[in-house]
Design a protein around this motif. Sequence first.
Motif, mmCIF file in Angstrom:
data_model
loop_
_atom_site.group_PDB
_atom_site.id
_atom_site.type_symbol
_atom_site.label_atom_id
_atom_site.label_comp_id
_atom_site.label_asym_id
_atom_site.label_seq_id
_atom_site.Cartn_x
_atom_site.Cartn_y
_atom_site.Cartn_z
ATOM 1 N N TRP A 55 5.498 18.160 -17.029
ATOM 2 C CA TRP A 55 4.172 18.271 -16.394
ATOM 3 C C TRP A 55 3.154 17.387 -17.107
ATOM 4 C CZ3 TRP A 55 -0.907 19.864 -16.973
ATOM 5 C CH2 TRP A 55 -1.577 20.247 -15.802
ATOM 6 N N CYS A 56 3.186 17.404 -18.428
ATOM 7 C CA CYS A 56 2.235 16.601 -19.199
ATOM 8 C C CYS A 56 2.479 15.109 -19.008
ATOM 9 C CB CYS A 56 2.334 16.971 -20.671
ATOM 10 S SG CYS A 56 1.218 16.057 -21.745
ATOM 11 N N THR A 57 3.716 14.687 -18.910
ATOM 12 C CA THR A 57 4.015 13.268 -18.731
ATOM 13 C C THR A 57 3.418 12.748 -17.442
ATOM 14 O OG1 THR A 57 6.069 13.523 -19.978
ATOM 15 C CG2 THR A 57 5.880 11.584 -18.567
ATOM 16 N N TYR A 58 3.415 13.559 -16.399
ATOM 17 C CA TYR A 58 2.847 13.130 -15.127
ATOM 18 C C TYR A 58 1.321 13.160 -15.155
ATOM 19 C CZ TYR A 58 1.785 12.988 -10.147
ATOM 20 O OH TYR A 58 1.263 12.647 -8.920
ATOM 21 N N PHE A 59 0.729 14.219 -15.710
ATOM 22 C CA PHE A 59 -0.719 14.424 -15.627
ATOM 23 C C PHE A 59 -1.466 13.916 -16.864
ATOM 24 C CE2 PHE A 59 0.652 17.650 -12.530
ATOM 25 C CZ PHE A 59 -0.205 17.346 -11.478
ATOM 26 N N ARG A 60 -0.857 13.150 -17.716
ATOM 27 C CA ARG A 60 -1.501 12.749 -18.959
ATOM 28 C C ARG A 60 -2.520 11.629 -18.768
ATOM 29 N NH1 ARG A 60 2.830 9.638 -22.699
ATOM 30 N NH2 ARG A 60 0.934 9.522 -23.978
ATOM 31 N N VAL A 61 -2.596 11.022 -17.588
ATOM 32 C CA VAL A 61 -3.558 9.950 -17.353
ATOM 33 C C VAL A 61 -4.894 10.544 -16.922
ATOM 34 C CG1 VAL A 61 -1.797 8.267 -16.742
ATOM 35 C CG2 VAL A 61 -2.790 9.681 -14.967
ATOM 36 N N GLY A 62 -5.949 9.756 -17.086
ATOM 37 C CA GLY A 62 -7.262 10.199 -16.639
ATOM 38 C C GLY A 62 -7.995 10.994 -17.704
ATOM 39 N N THR A 120 5.818 3.827 -8.335
ATOM 40 C CA THR A 120 5.601 5.112 -8.983
ATOM 41 C C THR A 120 4.266 5.703 -8.544
ATOM 42 O OG1 THR A 120 4.488 4.133 -10.899
ATOM 43 C CG2 THR A 120 6.895 4.339 -11.012
ATOM 44 N N PRO A 121 4.087 7.020 -8.685
ATOM 45 C CA PRO A 121 2.773 7.613 -8.384
ATOM 46 C C PRO A 121 1.656 7.028 -9.231
ATOM 47 C CG PRO A 121 4.451 9.317 -8.562
ATOM 48 C CD PRO A 121 5.091 8.047 -9.004
ATOM 49 N N ARG A 122 1.949 6.649 -10.476
ATOM 50 C CA ARG A 122 0.901 6.096 -11.327
ATOM 51 C C ARG A 122 0.365 4.779 -10.764
ATOM 52 N NH1 ARG A 122 1.239 6.396 -17.780
ATOM 53 N NH2 ARG A 122 1.416 8.558 -17.105
ATOM 54 N N MET A 123 1.221 3.992 -10.113
ATOM 55 C CA MET A 123 0.754 2.760 -9.479
ATOM 56 C C MET A 123 -0.237 3.063 -8.369
ATOM 57 S SD MET A 123 4.245 0.524 -9.181
ATOM 58 C CE MET A 123 5.195 0.050 -10.627
ATOM 59 N N ALA A 124 0.045 4.107 -7.584
ATOM 60 C CA ALA A 124 -0.874 4.495 -6.511
ATOM 61 C C ALA A 124 -2.203 4.973 -7.095
ATOM 62 C CB ALA A 124 -0.243 5.584 -5.655
ATOM 63 N N LEU A 125 -2.148 5.759 -8.168
ATOM 64 C CA LEU A 125 -3.375 6.238 -8.803
ATOM 65 C C LEU A 125 -4.185 5.079 -9.382
ATOM 66 C CD1 LEU A 125 -1.854 9.331 -10.646
ATOM 67 C CD2 LEU A 125 -3.280 9.381 -8.597
ATOM 68 N N CYS A 157 0.816 -1.223 0.000
ATOM 69 C CA CYS A 157 0.000 0.000 0.000
ATOM 70 C C CYS A 157 0.845 1.268 0.000
ATOM 71 C CB CYS A 157 -0.929 -0.003 1.210
ATOM 72 S SG CYS A 157 -0.069 0.013 2.793
ATOM 73 N N SER A 158 2.157 1.148 0.193
ATOM 74 C CA SER A 158 3.051 2.302 0.231
ATOM 75 C C SER A 158 3.750 2.447 -1.115
ATOM 76 C CB SER A 158 4.090 2.130 1.347
ATOM 77 O OG SER A 158 5.076 3.126 1.275
ATOM 78 N N TYR A 159 3.677 3.646 -1.712
ATOM 79 C CA TYR A 159 4.219 3.865 -3.050
ATOM 80 C C TYR A 159 5.270 4.973 -3.106
ATOM 81 C CZ TYR A 159 0.248 1.039 -4.582
ATOM 82 O OH TYR A 159 -0.660 0.020 -4.752
ATOM 83 N N GLY A 160 5.437 5.734 -2.060
ATOM 84 C CA GLY A 160 6.320 6.891 -2.110
ATOM 85 C C GLY A 160 7.755 6.578 -1.758
#
Length: 392
Positions: free
Chosen positions: A303-310, A87-92, A78-81
């Motif tokens: 910025w786009c590489t991180y926020f491109r999901v969803g 990675t953050p994407r795994m947590a999302l 459950c810990s991703y950081g």
Amino acid sequence: MDIETIQAYGEGQFLDEIETALRTEQYRAAPVRRVHIPKAGAPGQTRPLGIPTVKDRVVQMAVKLVIEPLFEADFLPCSYGFRPHKTPRMALQQLAQRIKAGWLHVVDVDLQAYFDTIDHRLLMALVGKRVGDVRVLRLIRAWLRAGVLEDGRITHPLRGTPQGGVISPVLSNIVLHEIDKQWCASHPTDDEAPVLVRYADDMVLLARSALQAQHVWARLQQQLTALHLQINPAKSCVTTLAGGFRFLGFQFKKGQGRRLYMWPSAKACNSLRHRVRDVVHSVSTQAPLTTVIQTLNPVLIGWCTYFRVGHSNRVFHKIDWAVRSTVQLWLRRKYQCGWPTAKKRWPYHILHTRCRLYRMVGKVSHLEGLVRTRTAKDDRRAGCGKTARPVR
């Protein structure tokens, strides 16, 4: 001493001296230099950052390489950081899958100045459960007690680990692992149990019902009090998917049925706009437009590489428009022309196609858990005319 000075001095000689100091137990930790950096998404606010010396960073990395595998054997999924292969994407993705499965009540938790409030005695007791070498424990204790240099004064806080030290992320996960154990290890196969998703000090607990969420919130407050940690009341709350919540820079909200929508939060977008404005204004108007774009594109791509999901495409339209407006304003100052002239001379296709300004629209990728599973009815094909032939 900075990196360039050490390279001129001789890297081999520098490392040999560190090794000798460690073997003879003559190594001494130096105070960290505290600086204040701008806080993302909060104009005018700053975040304290502790910068150790290069020598201390080298030794901290050596200790991190040795002790991290010992604690990774205990850390829970459950810990991703700040963990290898996480990675953050795994947590999302984990969050999206759980919400889709019916965990619709949220306990959103953020800790108040977490790195600055870690209790030294508690931390050393937890480290000592897995590390038995007295010399390693002495090194970690020395870094915690080395002090902070700020404005020419050295202080020795009794709590906290420098946010900026190489070993600080590992130490922070060691403390918060006590939270993970109580929520993930106690109910490994219970489908109705609350679900914890944590990235460093930013954590979300998902519950099946409102009553369960209230019990989770009360119990979590007791656990954090026992660890001498404080909750940030401005960023922590008990809510539902209908009300929405933020996690790792994304805004989450439930649409019709159980469909989950996720897009970059307003805070993240404002932070990027300020960053773009600072980058563009830092380039002299004597420079060519290609210099502005070459300086700006890495910021936009990251910025786009991180926020491109969803479901980020609508936000990307607004960001692209804001970036073009900022660049056009710079061109306006450079050529001393008005807005109509600037927009007509450097329109959308000129900036993005000919000048290669990075465009975010169309870069969105899918995240598992956000896409609906196709049913049998979805396999039907549309018919055309009286013959009802499938349209392929």
